[in-house]
Design a protein around this motif. Structure first.
Motif, PDB file in Angstrom:
ATOM      1  N   TYR A   1       4.671  52.620 -15.909  1.00 45.71           N
ATOM      2  CA  TYR A   1       3.295  51.900 -15.989  1.00 45.71           C
ATOM      3  C   TYR A   1       2.986  51.118 -15.026  1.00 45.71           C
ATOM      4  CZ  TYR A   1       3.195  54.571 -20.522  1.00 45.71           C
ATOM      5  OH  TYR A   1       3.069  55.401 -21.337  1.00 45.71           O
ATOM      6  N   VAL A   2       3.185  51.544 -13.813  1.00 45.03           N
ATOM      7  CA  VAL A   2       2.988  50.601 -12.626  1.00 45.03           C
ATOM      8  C   VAL A   2       1.985  51.008 -11.759  1.00 45.03           C
ATOM      9  CG1 VAL A   2       4.041  49.844 -10.284  1.00 45.03           C
ATOM     10  CG2 VAL A   2       5.515  49.841 -12.434  1.00 45.03           C
ATOM     11  N   SER A   3       1.051  49.978 -11.245  1.00 47.81           N
ATOM     12  CA  SER A   3      -0.290  50.488 -10.650  1.00 47.81           C
ATOM     13  C   SER A   3       0.044  49.660  -9.120  1.00 47.81           C
ATOM     14  CB  SER A   3      -1.350  50.447 -10.959  1.00 47.81           C
ATOM     15  OG  SER A   3      -2.600  50.457 -10.179  1.00 47.81           O
ATOM     16  N   ILE A   4      -0.273  50.199  -7.791  1.00 49.37           N
ATOM     17  CA  ILE A   4      -0.216  49.891  -6.588  1.00 49.37           C
ATOM     18  C   ILE A   4      -1.264  50.018  -5.982  1.00 49.37           C
ATOM     19  CG2 ILE A   4       1.009  49.573  -4.570  1.00 49.37           C
ATOM     20  CD1 ILE A   4       3.530  50.504  -5.707  1.00 49.37           C
ATOM     21  N   VAL A   5      -2.272  48.795  -5.644  1.00 49.60           N
ATOM     22  CA  VAL A   5      -3.551  49.025  -5.058  1.00 49.60           C
ATOM     23  C   VAL A   5      -3.617  48.333  -3.904  1.00 49.60           C
ATOM     24  CG1 VAL A   5      -6.157  49.094  -5.776  1.00 49.60           C
ATOM     25  CG2 VAL A   5      -4.229  49.457  -7.434  1.00 49.60           C
ATOM     26  N   GLY A   6      -4.174  48.926  -2.865  1.00 55.65           N
ATOM     27  CA  GLY A   6      -4.490  48.162  -1.678  1.00 55.65           C
ATOM     28  C   GLY A   6      -3.255  47.551  -0.888  1.00 55.65           C
TER      29      GLY A   6
ATOM     30  N   VAL B   1       2.715  56.457 -12.757  1.00 55.43           N
ATOM     31  CA  VAL B   1       2.701  55.203 -11.643  1.00 55.43           C
ATOM     32  C   VAL B   1       1.488  55.748 -10.856  1.00 55.43           C
ATOM     33  CG1 VAL B   1       3.933  54.422  -9.317  1.00 55.43           C
ATOM     34  CG2 VAL B   1       5.288  54.930 -11.441  1.00 55.43           C
ATOM     35  N   THR B   2       0.694  54.845 -10.452  1.00 52.31           N
ATOM     36  CA  THR B   2      -0.401  55.191  -9.343  1.00 52.31           C
ATOM     37  C   THR B   2      -0.476  54.399  -8.219  1.00 52.31           C
ATOM     38  OG1 THR B   2      -1.846  55.415 -11.305  1.00 52.31           O
ATOM     39  CG2 THR B   2      -2.953  54.678  -9.261  1.00 52.31           C
ATOM     40  N   ILE B   3      -0.694  55.077  -7.101  1.00 54.95           N
ATOM     41  CA  ILE B   3      -0.768  54.551  -5.706  1.00 54.95           C
ATOM     42  C   ILE B   3      -1.943  54.802  -5.136  1.00 54.95           C
ATOM     43  CG2 ILE B   3       0.338  54.177  -3.493  1.00 54.95           C
ATOM     44  CD1 ILE B   3       3.139  55.236  -4.644  1.00 54.95           C
ATOM     45  N   MET B   4      -2.806  53.778  -4.936  1.00 53.53           N
ATOM     46  CA  MET B   4      -4.108  54.203  -4.364  1.00 53.53           C
ATOM     47  C   MET B   4      -4.606  53.065  -3.393  1.00 53.53           C
ATOM     48  SD  MET B   4      -6.620  53.455  -7.669  1.00 53.53           S
ATOM     49  CE  MET B   4      -7.931  54.253  -6.795  1.00 53.53           C
ATOM     50  N   ASN B   5      -5.492  53.714  -2.561  1.00 55.45           N
ATOM     51  CA  ASN B   5      -6.277  52.891  -1.347  1.00 55.45           C
ATOM     52  C   ASN B   5      -5.106  51.845  -0.659  1.00 55.45           C
ATOM     53  OD1 ASN B   5      -8.511  53.955  -2.551  1.00 55.45           O
ATOM     54  ND2 ASN B   5      -8.937  52.100  -3.964  1.00 55.45           N
ATOM     55  N   SER B   6      -4.025  52.519  -0.339  1.00 54.49           N
ATOM     56  CA  SER B   6      -3.114  51.908   0.291  1.00 54.49           C
ATOM     57  C   SER B   6      -2.793  52.418   1.711  1.00 54.49           C
ATOM     58  CB  SER B   6      -1.810  51.863  -0.586  1.00 54.49           C
ATOM     59  OG  SER B   6      -1.962  51.145  -1.558  1.00 54.49           O
ATOM     60  N   ILE B   7      -2.200  51.509   2.614  1.00 54.86           N
ATOM     61  CA  ILE B   7      -1.827  52.009   3.972  1.00 54.86           C
ATOM     62  C   ILE B   7      -0.371  52.025   3.780  1.00 54.86           C
ATOM     63  CG2 ILE B   7      -1.914  51.802   6.533  1.00 54.86           C
ATOM     64  CD1 ILE B   7      -4.622  50.222   5.972  1.00 54.86           C
TER      65      ILE B   7
ATOM     66  N   ILE C   1      -3.596  58.579  -4.619  1.00 51.50           N
ATOM     67  CA  ILE C   1      -4.961  58.683  -4.292  1.00 51.50           C
ATOM     68  C   ILE C   1      -5.492  57.934  -3.261  1.00 51.50           C
ATOM     69  CG2 ILE C   1      -7.191  59.178  -5.442  1.00 51.50           C
ATOM     70  CD1 ILE C   1      -5.686  59.636  -7.954  1.00 51.50           C
ATOM     71  N   SER C   2      -6.227  58.432  -2.259  1.00 52.66           N
ATOM     72  CA  SER C   2      -7.109  57.643  -1.477  1.00 52.66           C
ATOM     73  C   SER C   2      -6.140  56.976  -0.465  1.00 52.66           C
ATOM     74  CB  SER C   2      -8.107  56.906  -2.113  1.00 52.66           C
ATOM     75  OG  SER C   2      -9.152  58.015  -2.759  1.00 52.66           O
ATOM     76  N   ASN C   3      -5.142  57.281  -0.091  1.00 52.79           N
ATOM     77  CA  ASN C   3      -4.295  56.484   0.993  1.00 52.79           C
ATOM     78  C   ASN C   3      -4.363  56.957   2.135  1.00 52.79           C
ATOM     79  OD1 ASN C   3      -2.824  54.864  -1.359  1.00 52.79           O
ATOM     80  ND2 ASN C   3      -2.375  56.892  -2.090  1.00 52.79           N
ATOM     81  N   ILE C   4      -3.980  56.033   3.093  1.00 51.11           N
ATOM     82  CA  ILE C   4      -3.548  56.397   4.619  1.00 51.11           C
ATOM     83  C   ILE C   4      -2.080  56.394   4.745  1.00 51.11           C
ATOM     84  CG2 ILE C   4      -3.819  55.861   7.130  1.00 51.11           C
ATOM     85  CD1 ILE C   4      -6.563  54.282   6.150  1.00 51.11           C
TER      86      ILE C   4
ATOM     87  N   SER D   1       0.179  65.159 -12.686  1.00 50.32           N
ATOM     88  CA  SER D   1       0.302  64.225 -11.603  1.00 50.32           C
ATOM     89  C   SER D   1      -1.219  64.642 -10.837  1.00 50.32           C
ATOM     90  CB  SER D   1       1.589  64.229 -10.779  1.00 50.32           C
ATOM     91  OG  SER D   1       2.440  63.748 -11.632  1.00 50.32           O
ATOM     92  N   LYS D   2      -1.633  63.726  -9.760  1.00 50.66           N
ATOM     93  CA  LYS D   2      -2.590  63.945  -9.019  1.00 50.66           C
ATOM     94  C   LYS D   2      -2.353  63.428  -7.492  1.00 50.66           C
ATOM     95  CE  LYS D   2      -5.236  65.698 -12.425  1.00 50.66           C
ATOM     96  NZ  LYS D   2      -5.469  66.955 -12.462  1.00 50.66           N
ATOM     97  N   VAL D   3      -2.404  64.168  -6.617  1.00 49.90           N
ATOM     98  CA  VAL D   3      -2.172  64.021  -5.389  1.00 49.90           C
ATOM     99  C   VAL D   3      -3.416  64.329  -4.440  1.00 49.90           C
ATOM    100  CG1 VAL D   3      -0.687  64.029  -3.029  1.00 49.90           C
ATOM    101  CG2 VAL D   3       0.135  63.944  -5.355  1.00 49.90           C
ATOM    102  N   LYS D   4      -4.416  63.440  -3.991  1.00 55.80           N
ATOM    103  CA  LYS D   4      -5.542  63.812  -3.543  1.00 55.80           C
ATOM    104  C   LYS D   4      -6.208  62.566  -2.423  1.00 55.80           C
ATOM    105  CE  LYS D   4      -7.506  66.345  -7.496  1.00 55.80           C
ATOM    106  NZ  LYS D   4      -8.716  66.316  -8.319  1.00 55.80           N
TER     107      LYS D   4
END
Length: 451
Positions: free
Chosen positions: A286-291, A315-321, A349-352, A371-374
């Motif tokens: 239950y960890v979320s990493i955004v931006g 775990v969610t990782i999104m909108n990150s570089i 999702i939606s990372n660079i 899981s989702k990788v998109k």
């Protein structure tokens, strides 16, 4: 000349040359009136015994850096504060002994405030501020320097509603030992804003022992730099939840951020740059990493450590570089994101994700079905295109450009086919589209591939 006096508001002397530089006597004098203010004027004051503030409504203030209290209390506290409604401000504290225990400020009181305090530490195993059973305490404009070896800047234990702002904790590069900038062992509320921690063993450590809880911790604009261990460490044997970090900077440490315990952890806009090993490790659910910005890590060993390593589910990782070879950094990170063990409910999702030495995403085969990788730039997991089976041929090979061997390939003939069509030889780089009877004219085919 050379004597220390304490006087009341009328100029009457109430103390001369005590082991507490008459500070304790001034506090005792005010206690008979229900509290009051002690002004410590510019000068140097040698203190040999603990100053005990066990009464309410006491204010102690100096003249900033010109008021210097020299701590000669060997293996004990300089200030012990158990009273309520207190304030301490505008002082410079200079530790003069090689103490191994004790604190400069040991606090179990409530409704207190510390501001504009400079602490020059020394010794081998004590704390600048230690809060135990304290509540509703504000610290602002605090400078704690020379926090050597096993000393800690600020320790919070069994305390709630602690507010820390505009604080610097610095070790002058001597980061040998186990000293921590801010050590949180148990709490029900800590707010940290505009914090700079440099050259400690660990920058911030949230480590409740077994049976204890550290919850509702908020960090904003917090920087850790040049620590021999981890910039931000979340672990311990107790319960951790409700952690929010916004604009966390973790750079040039051994590791950027290490999450080994807890749930309900949200990191927004964190920057882990130029650390020796991992940028971020997530080993708790239950960890979320955004931006996030994760760049230039693994500088201790080329291509050895990932930007982000995930070994837990949910775990969610999104909108990150998560990139390397940008911002002036030479590419060092092994992978952008790696999932080395089986997990599920992981969303990337939606990372660079570009420029990493050994690839962008690793361990995708360890992701469970939920899981989702998109939509990750540089690490495509789905794509589509069009190809042609030539006249008189029975197959065509397609290079799909995905970061994996696709688990799903769909094909659609765009003209009447001359026979049955199927897909074979699926690899991490290509697949083959086959037809049972060769066409008499070029046969266009649309295809879709997905990891």
């Amino acid at each position: 000349g050379g004597h220390v006096y304490a006087k009341d508001r009328n100029g009457n002397v109430i103390c001369v040359d005590s082991p507490t530089a008459c500070i304790q006597e001034a506090v005792n004098y005010l206690s008979q009136f229900g509290g009051g203010k002690v002004h410590i004027r510019s000068g140097n004051y040698n203190v040999y015994n603990t100053i005990n503030i066990d009464v309410n409504n006491i204010t102690i203030y100096g003249d900033g850096l010109n008021t210097v209290i020299n701590d000669y209390v060997n293996n004990g506290n300089l200030f012990y504060i158990s009273g309520w409604w207190f304030s301490v401000s505008d002082l410079k504290i200079h530790v003069k002994t090689n103490k191994t225990t004790g604190d400069e400020f040991n606090v179990s009181g409530q409704y207190g405030r510390f501001s504009n305090i400079y602490v020059e530490m020394g010794g081998l195993g004590f704390n600048g501020f230690y809060f135990t059973s304290a509540w509703s305490i504000y610290l602002s404009d605090i400078r704690i320097y020379n926090v050597t070896v096993n000393n800690n800047g600020i320790v919070i234990s069994n305390s709630s509603d602690i507010f820390i702002s505009r604080t610097t904790i610095y070790n002058f590069g001597n980061n040998v030992g186990n000293g921590t900038g801010i050590l949180i062992m148990s709490t029900q509320g800590v707010w940290m804003t505009d914090i700079d921690i440099v050259s400690m063993a660990t920058g911030i450590s949230i480590v409740p022992p077994s049976g204890a809880t550290a919850e509702w911790i908020f960090m904003k604009s917090v920087a850790t730099d040049s620590c021999s261990g981890t910039g931000l460490y979340i672990g311990g044997g107790g319960s951790v939840y409700g952690i929010v970090g916004i604009d966390i900077w973790s750079s040039t440490n051994n590791m950027g951020i290490d999450i080994e315990n807890g749930n309900g952890i949200l990191l927004i806009g964190v920057r882990t740059l130029n650390n020796k090993t991992y940028g971020i490790v997530v080993n708790s659910q239950y960890v979320s990493i955004v931006g996030a910005l994760v760049v230039g890590n693994s500088r201790a060993s080329l291509g050895t450590y990932e930007g982000i390593k995930v070994t837990a589910s949910y775990v969610t990782i999104m909108n990150s570089i998560i990139a390397d070879g940008i911002m002036g950094f030479v590419a060092q990170q092994s992978l952008g994101i790696n999932i080395p063990t089986p997990v599920d409910y992981v969303n990337i999702i939606s990372n660079i994700i570009v420029g990493n030495v050994n690839g962008q995403l690793g361990g995708l085969n360890n992701l469970g079905p939920n899981s989702k990788v998109k939509y990750n730039v540089g690490a495509p997991t789905s794509t589509s295109g069009q190809t042609t089976i030539p006249t008189n041929a029975t197959s065509v090979t397609v290079s799909h450009g995905l970061i994996c061997a696709p688990s799903k390939v769909l094909v659609t003939p765009l003209a009447q086919p001359s026979g049955s069509i199927w897909v074979s030889d699926i690899t991490s780089t290509q697949f083959t589209i086959n037809i049972s009877t060769a066409p008499t004219a070029n046969l266009p085919i649309a295809w879709y591939a997905e990891c």
